[in-house]
Design a protein around this motif. Structure first.
Motif, PDB file in Angstrom:
ATOM      1  N   GLY A  90      30.282  44.057  40.905  1.00 21.97           N
ATOM      2  CA  GLY A  90      30.907  43.763  39.473  1.00 21.97           C
ATOM      3  C   GLY A  90      31.887  42.630  39.550  1.00 21.97           C
ATOM      4  N   ALA A  91      31.579  41.681  40.551  1.00 25.75           N
ATOM      5  CA  ALA A  91      32.427  40.359  40.448  1.00 25.75           C
ATOM      6  C   ALA A  91      31.613  39.363  41.131  1.00 25.75           C
ATOM      7  N   GLU A  92      32.050  38.115  40.763  1.00 25.57           N
ATOM      8  CA  GLU A  92      31.287  36.954  41.263  1.00 25.57           C
ATOM      9  C   GLU A  92      31.309  36.769  42.996  1.00 25.57           C
ATOM     10  N   SER A  93      32.660  36.949  43.442  1.00 29.99           N
ATOM     11  CA  SER A  93      32.664  36.873  44.817  1.00 29.99           C
ATOM     12  C   SER A  93      32.916  37.944  45.656  1.00 29.99           C
ATOM     13  N   VAL A  94      32.944  37.827  46.695  1.00 21.94           N
ATOM     14  CA  VAL A  94      33.084  39.206  47.562  1.00 21.94           C
ATOM     15  C   VAL A  94      34.450  39.670  47.473  1.00 21.94           C
ATOM     16  N   ARG A  95      35.444  38.541  47.596  1.00 19.27           N
ATOM     17  CA  ARG A  95      36.870  38.650  47.609  1.00 19.27           C
ATOM     18  C   ARG A  95      37.089  39.413  46.188  1.00 19.27           C
ATOM     19  N   LEU A 100      38.764  43.965  42.764  1.00 19.05           N
ATOM     20  CA  LEU A 100      38.508  44.407  41.464  1.00 19.05           C
ATOM     21  C   LEU A 100      39.397  45.879  41.018  1.00 19.05           C
ATOM     22  N   PRO A 101      39.131  46.981  41.942  1.00 23.30           N
ATOM     23  CA  PRO A 101      40.042  47.994  41.297  1.00 23.30           C
ATOM     24  C   PRO A 101      41.419  47.783  41.180  1.00 23.30           C
ATOM     25  N   PHE A 102      41.955  46.964  42.015  1.00 24.81           N
ATOM     26  CA  PHE A 102      43.597  46.673  42.081  1.00 24.81           C
ATOM     27  C   PHE A 102      44.016  45.992  40.694  1.00 24.81           C
ATOM     28  N   GLN A 103      43.133  45.549  39.919  1.00 32.36           N
ATOM     29  CA  GLN A 103      43.725  45.110  38.670  1.00 32.36           C
ATOM     30  C   GLN A 103      44.022  46.145  37.819  1.00 32.36           C
ATOM     31  N   PHE A 104      43.478  47.435  38.030  1.00 36.93           N
ATOM     32  CA  PHE A 104      43.784  48.408  36.791  1.00 36.93           C
ATOM     33  C   PHE A 104      45.245  49.289  37.273  1.00 36.93           C
ATOM     34  N   LYS A 105      45.750  49.607  36.321  1.00 38.60           N
ATOM     35  CA  LYS A 105      47.267  50.149  36.550  1.00 38.60           C
ATOM     36  C   LYS A 105      47.313  51.530  37.613  1.00 38.60           C
ATOM     37  N   THR A 106      46.205  52.102  37.789  1.00 41.22           N
ATOM     38  CA  THR A 106      46.130  53.099  38.985  1.00 41.22           C
ATOM     39  C   THR A 106      46.506  52.672  40.131  1.00 41.22           C
ATOM     40  N   HIS A 107      45.837  51.586  40.459  1.00 43.79           N
ATOM     41  CA  HIS A 107      45.610  50.969  41.655  1.00 43.79           C
ATOM     42  C   HIS A 107      46.761  49.766  41.970  1.00 43.79           C
ATOM     43  N   LEU A 131      34.390  36.676  52.356  1.00 42.71           N
ATOM     44  CA  LEU A 131      35.360  36.860  51.236  1.00 42.71           C
ATOM     45  C   LEU A 131      34.936  35.660  50.403  1.00 42.71           C
ATOM     46  N   ARG A 132      34.570  34.581  50.856  1.00 40.45           N
ATOM     47  CA  ARG A 132      34.417  33.223  49.987  1.00 40.45           C
ATOM     48  C   ARG A 132      33.034  33.422  49.507  1.00 40.45           C
ATOM     49  N   GLN A 133      32.115  34.241  49.705  1.00 44.68           N
ATOM     50  CA  GLN A 133      30.595  33.964  49.412  1.00 44.68           C
ATOM     51  C   GLN A 133      30.583  34.706  48.063  1.00 44.68           C
ATOM     52  N   GLU A 134      29.634  34.119  47.041  1.00 42.43           N
ATOM     53  CA  GLU A 134      29.222  34.858  45.956  1.00 42.43           C
ATOM     54  C   GLU A 134      28.423  36.152  46.282  1.00 42.43           C
ATOM     55  N   SER A 135      28.737  37.161  45.507  1.00 44.20           N
ATOM     56  CA  SER A 135      28.309  38.660  45.475  1.00 44.20           C
ATOM     57  C   SER A 135      26.718  38.497  45.273  1.00 44.20           C
ATOM     58  N   SER A 136      26.272  37.623  44.673  1.00 46.50           N
ATOM     59  CA  SER A 136      24.907  37.469  44.270  1.00 46.50           C
ATOM     60  C   SER A 136      24.053  37.185  45.712  1.00 46.50           C
ATOM     61  N   ARG A 137      24.812  36.517  46.527  1.00 37.77           N
ATOM     62  CA  ARG A 137      24.099  35.643  47.598  1.00 37.77           C
ATOM     63  C   ARG A 137      24.219  36.447  48.935  1.00 37.77           C
ATOM     64  N   SER A 139      23.363  40.087  51.255  1.00 38.64           N
ATOM     65  CA  SER A 139      22.228  40.931  51.618  1.00 38.64           C
ATOM     66  C   SER A 139      22.500  42.281  50.867  1.00 38.64           C
ATOM     67  N   GLY A 140      21.552  42.974  51.023  1.00 43.04           N
ATOM     68  CA  GLY A 140      21.733  44.373  50.427  1.00 43.04           C
ATOM     69  C   GLY A 140      22.593  45.376  51.464  1.00 43.04           C
ATOM     70  N   GLY A 141      22.458  45.110  52.771  1.00 38.29           N
ATOM     71  CA  GLY A 141      23.086  45.661  53.668  1.00 38.29           C
ATOM     72  C   GLY A 141      24.611  45.323  53.450  1.00 38.29           C
ATOM     73  N   GLU A 142      24.771  43.995  53.425  1.00 32.89           N
ATOM     74  CA  GLU A 142      26.116  43.455  53.254  1.00 32.89           C
ATOM     75  C   GLU A 142      26.800  44.142  51.786  1.00 32.89           C
ATOM     76  N   LYS A 143      26.109  44.275  50.827  1.00 28.61           N
ATOM     77  CA  LYS A 143      26.617  44.727  49.799  1.00 28.61           C
ATOM     78  C   LYS A 143      26.957  46.323  49.920  1.00 28.61           C
ATOM     79  N   GLN A 144      26.162  46.850  50.747  1.00 26.15           N
ATOM     80  CA  GLN A 144      26.547  48.398  50.934  1.00 26.15           C
ATOM     81  C   GLN A 144      27.802  48.443  51.455  1.00 26.15           C
ATOM     82  N   ARG A 145      28.028  47.515  52.634  1.00 20.36           N
ATOM     83  CA  ARG A 145      29.289  47.572  53.579  1.00 20.36           C
ATOM     84  C   ARG A 145      30.656  47.060  52.517  1.00 20.36           C
ATOM     85  N   ILE A 146      30.201  46.092  51.749  1.00 18.55           N
ATOM     86  CA  ILE A 146      31.397  45.772  51.034  1.00 18.55           C
ATOM     87  C   ILE A 146      31.801  46.991  50.182  1.00 18.55           C
ATOM     88  N   ALA A 147      30.918  47.616  49.653  1.00 21.94           N
ATOM     89  CA  ALA A 147      31.217  48.496  48.674  1.00 21.94           C
ATOM     90  C   ALA A 147      31.774  49.772  49.398  1.00 21.94           C
TER      91      ALA A 147
END
Length: 220
Positions: A90-95, A100-107, A131-137, A139-147
């Motif tokens: 849901g965002a361009e970079s990993v950072r 992202l969730p911490f932009q919302f009032k709850t967090h 942290l500096r890498q683009e989310s689209s670039r 791997s799937g395994g890295e995305k899972q661990r970022i999530a």
């Protein structure tokens, strides 16, 4: 102790096809459970039903002993980290994805520091410079661990995991195992990985939408 999740004779029909039939099980806080079975047996449908994504034809799903309803499903989602095989960050970079969730009032008041970001990445065997890498670039395994890292930063206690070790090498997989050895975390997962099945205290076997066997600590 009360169960965190309880399915009581739950049946689900989607597009006139029964995908879950008379499913009953309980999961208590801190337990690690895995749903296994052939493709199409209903494993992922159990997770989706808990998240309110499939309408229940009969029976009741309870979360923290409260029936799942269109109004209460938000409580489930707010307490839960769902991580699929190809998470949407849901965002361009990993950072940006981690913050992202911490932009919302709850967090907003719990935004992690740089040191906290790096610490959670290290726990999951991810380098700080990701942290500096683009989310689209990445791997799937890295995305899972970022999530997963995002769920940990948010303090989530319940994790719904769909094949989260399928794209990981042995070292990365061990890091995920280590994270979920925490007795405070409750896990309901879908997996075929024999190592993951061995690590889970409960194995739910499904076939054609029915729960056919429950194994606890190696016993039926």
């Amino acid at each position: 102790m009360s169960p965190i999740i309880r399915f009581d004779r739950v049946s689900v029909i989607v597009h006139e096809k029964t995908i879950l039939s008379d499913i009953s099980f309980t999961l208590f806080p801190g337990e690690k459970a895995v749903l296994c079975g052939k493709s199409g047996s209903g494993k992922s449908s159990v997770l989706r039903t808990l998240l309110g994504l499939h309408p229940i034809k009969s029976g009741t799903v309870y979360f923290q002993e409260q029936p799942l309803t269109p109004s209460s499903v938000q409580t489930v989602r707010s307490c839960t980290a769902y991580i699929g095989q190809e998470p949407m960050l849901g965002a361009e970079s990993v950072r940006e994805a981690l913050l992202l969730p911490f932009q919302f009032k709850t967090h907003r008041d719990h935004k992690p520091t740089e040191a906290q970001l790096i610490e959670v990445l290290q726990r999951l065997h991810l380098p700080a410079d990701i942290l500096r890498q683009e989310s689209s670039r990445i791997s799937g395994g890295e995305k899972q661990r970022i999530a997963l890292a995002r769920g940990l930063l948010l303090g989530k206690k319940l994790y719904l995991l769909d094949e989260v070790t399928s794209a990981l090498d042995a070292e990365s997989k061990q890091a995920v195992f280590d994270v979920f050895s925490d007795p405070q975390l409750t896990v309901l997962s879908v997996a075929h990985d024999p190592e993951w099945l061995e690590r889970c205290g409960i194995v739910f076997e499904l076939e054609a939408g029915r729960l056919t066997q429950v194994k606890r600590n190696g016993n039926t």
